[in-house]
Motif scaffolding. Structure first.
Motif, mmCIF file in Angstrom:
data_model
loop_
_atom_site.group_PDB
_atom_site.id
_atom_site.type_symbol
_atom_site.label_atom_id
_atom_site.label_comp_id
_atom_site.label_asym_id
_atom_site.label_seq_id
_atom_site.Cartn_x
_atom_site.Cartn_y
_atom_site.Cartn_z
ATOM 1 N N SER A 141 35.844 89.785 23.228
ATOM 2 C CA SER A 141 35.779 88.334 23.064
ATOM 3 C C SER A 141 37.221 87.846 22.965
ATOM 4 N N PRO A 142 37.550 86.656 23.494
ATOM 5 C CA PRO A 142 38.936 86.177 23.457
ATOM 6 C C PRO A 142 39.538 86.267 22.056
ATOM 7 N N ALA A 143 40.762 86.783 21.993
ATOM 8 C CA ALA A 143 41.432 86.983 20.710
ATOM 9 C C ALA A 143 42.898 86.593 20.825
ATOM 10 N N SER A 144 43.453 86.083 19.744
ATOM 11 C CA SER A 144 44.868 85.724 19.729
ATOM 12 C C SER A 144 45.722 86.978 19.585
ATOM 13 N N LYS A 145 47.029 86.831 19.802
ATOM 14 C CA LYS A 145 47.929 87.964 19.605
ATOM 15 C C LYS A 145 47.846 88.463 18.170
ATOM 16 N N ARG A 146 47.767 87.529 17.236
ATOM 17 C CA ARG A 146 47.688 87.916 15.825
ATOM 18 C C ARG A 146 46.458 88.782 15.565
ATOM 19 N N GLU A 147 45.338 88.407 16.155
ATOM 20 C CA GLU A 147 44.115 89.194 15.976
ATOM 21 C C GLU A 147 44.257 90.574 16.609
ATOM 22 N N LEU A 168 48.704 96.328 29.683
ATOM 23 C CA LEU A 168 47.316 95.893 29.850
ATOM 24 C C LEU A 168 47.220 94.705 30.811
ATOM 25 N N LYS A 169 48.191 93.812 30.732
ATOM 26 C CA LYS A 169 48.191 92.657 31.635
ATOM 27 C C LYS A 169 48.530 93.078 33.064
ATOM 28 N N LYS A 170 49.534 93.949 33.220
ATOM 29 C CA LYS A 170 49.924 94.391 34.557
ATOM 30 C C LYS A 170 48.815 95.202 35.229
ATOM 31 N N ALA A 171 48.075 95.970 34.422
ATOM 32 C CA ALA A 171 46.963 96.757 34.957
ATOM 33 C C ALA A 171 45.733 95.896 35.231
ATOM 34 N N LYS A 172 45.809 94.625 34.824
ATOM 35 C CA LYS A 172 44.700 93.680 34.948
ATOM 36 C C LYS A 172 43.494 94.119 34.123
ATOM 37 N N TRP A 173 43.791 94.802 33.017
ATOM 38 C CA TRP A 173 42.743 95.192 32.076
ATOM 39 C C TRP A 173 42.545 94.099 31.034
ATOM 40 N N MET A 174 43.566 93.274 30.864
ATOM 41 C CA MET A 174 43.496 92.172 29.907
ATOM 42 C C MET A 174 44.240 90.989 30.512
ATOM 43 N N THR A 175 43.736 89.801 30.263
ATOM 44 C CA THR A 175 44.384 88.612 30.799
ATOM 45 C C THR A 175 44.357 87.494 29.763
ATOM 46 N N MET A 176 45.031 86.392 30.092
ATOM 47 C CA MET A 176 45.143 85.271 29.164
ATOM 48 C C MET A 176 44.131 84.178 29.496
ATOM 49 N N THR A 177 43.760 83.430 28.483
ATOM 50 C CA THR A 177 42.830 82.325 28.708
ATOM 51 C C THR A 177 43.511 81.165 29.425
ATOM 52 N N ASN A 178 44.837 81.064 29.277
ATOM 53 C CA ASN A 178 45.584 79.994 29.945
ATOM 54 C C ASN A 178 46.846 80.573 30.583
ATOM 55 N N LEU A 182 52.151 79.828 29.489
ATOM 56 C CA LEU A 182 52.379 81.003 28.652
ATOM 57 C C LEU A 182 52.672 80.643 27.204
ATOM 58 N N ASN A 183 53.148 79.420 26.977
ATOM 59 C CA ASN A 183 53.512 79.000 25.619
ATOM 60 C C ASN A 183 52.410 78.208 24.923
ATOM 61 N N ASP A 184 51.231 78.214 25.499
ATOM 62 C CA ASP A 184 50.096 77.520 24.889
ATOM 63 C C ASP A 184 49.860 78.074 23.482
ATOM 64 N N PRO A 185 49.955 77.234 22.439
ATOM 65 C CA PRO A 185 49.766 77.724 21.064
ATOM 66 C C PRO A 185 48.361 78.270 20.818
ATOM 67 N N GLY A 186 47.422 77.875 21.662
ATOM 68 C CA GLY A 186 46.052 78.375 21.519
ATOM 69 C C GLY A 186 45.752 79.539 22.445
ATOM 70 N N GLN A 187 46.816 80.130 22.997
ATOM 71 C CA GLN A 187 46.645 81.219 23.962
ATOM 72 C C GLN A 187 45.860 82.384 23.363
ATOM 73 N N GLN A 188 44.905 82.869 24.138
ATOM 74 C CA GLN A 188 44.131 84.034 23.719
ATOM 75 C C GLN A 188 44.090 85.048 24.863
ATOM 76 N N TYR A 189 43.698 86.251 24.518
ATOM 77 C CA TYR A 189 43.659 87.341 25.487
ATOM 78 C C TYR A 189 42.258 87.941 25.486
ATOM 79 N N TYR A 190 41.812 88.344 26.664
ATOM 80 C CA TYR A 190 40.487 88.949 26.723
ATOM 81 C C TYR A 190 40.466 90.086 27.737
ATOM 82 N N THR A 191 39.565 91.019 27.511
ATOM 83 C CA THR A 191 39.426 92.190 28.367
ATOM 84 C C THR A 191 38.667 91.812 29.632
#
Length: 213
Positions: A141-147, A168-178, A182-191
């Motif tokens: 489920s989408p999670a922040s860097k802190r999480e 993980l991002k380069k392998a395309k195993w994880m990506t960003m919601t936005n 890149l500086n979106d304060p609400g940025q989250q990452y998901y598998t």
């Protein structure tokens, strides 16, 4: 037509089902999965049935047992022995939980090697691979860097954390919601679906090779 009455299980069978369930639960938690549903989905096991098997509330077929131990990287001769039953009764770590975690590391490192190379796969130590695994689980489920870094036991970002996330991002195993901001304060990452497949992979060829010198 009347349905057949449900067969009453022997008391020893009921006790053994509880012991098996506790063993499954202990192995699952050691692998970093917070609940039975997440584990079942990641390992392509029937969600409803697996939850009942872990709870020891439903009779289990031999085929289901084999599927669960394979998902945990164990062999047929690992079940119903002293270590396995002790794991079920006490929930303590033993050689089987260690074997299961080593299998997890082997499998994910093998997937890293497939999308990069052997040198890259061994640039990450065993703890890095375990952290990578836990980040992928958290990102279901989408999670922040802190999480993400809290999941792997860090209080703040570190270069090591950034190296793992970058891979993980380069392998395309994880990506960003936005990804466009890149500086979106609400940025989250998901598998991603690709990342989920890497997490679920169970390649027999992925035995533990000697580390490169």
């Amino acid at each position: 037509m009347e349905s057949k009455p449900r067969k009453i299980l022997r008391p020893r069978t009921v006790k053994l089902l509880k012991t098996l369930g506790q063993a499954f639960k202990s192995l699952r938690k050691k692998s970093g999965y917070g609940n039975s549903t997440a584990f079942a989905i990641a390992k392509d096991l029937p969600e409803g049935s697996y939850g009942k098997h872990e709870a020891g509330s439903e009779n289990i077929t031999l085929d289901s047992i084999v599927g669960i131990i394979e998902a945990n990287g164990l062999a047929n001769d690992d079940i119903f022995n002293k270590d396995f039953l002790a794991l079920g009764e006490a929930g303590d770590e033993n050689m089987l939980t260690e074997k299961s975690v080593n299998h997890l590391i082997d499998q994910l490192r093998y997937q890293v090697k497939l999308v990069s190379n052997e040198a890259k796969a061994y640039s990450f130590d065993d703890n890095d691979i375990k952290d990578m695994h836990n980040m992928l689980i958290t990102g279901w489920s989408p999670a922040s860097k802190r999480e993400l870094f809290k999941k792997i036991g860090l209080n703040s970002k570190t270069p090591r954390f950034e190296d793992i996330l970058d891979f993980l991002k380069k392998a395309k195993w994880m990506t960003m919601t936005n990804p466009d901001n890149l500086n979106d304060p609400g940025q989250q990452y998901y598998t991603t679906e690709v990342g989920k497949k890497a997490l679920a992979a169970n390649e027999p060829a992925a035995t533990r090779p000697e580390k490169m010198s």
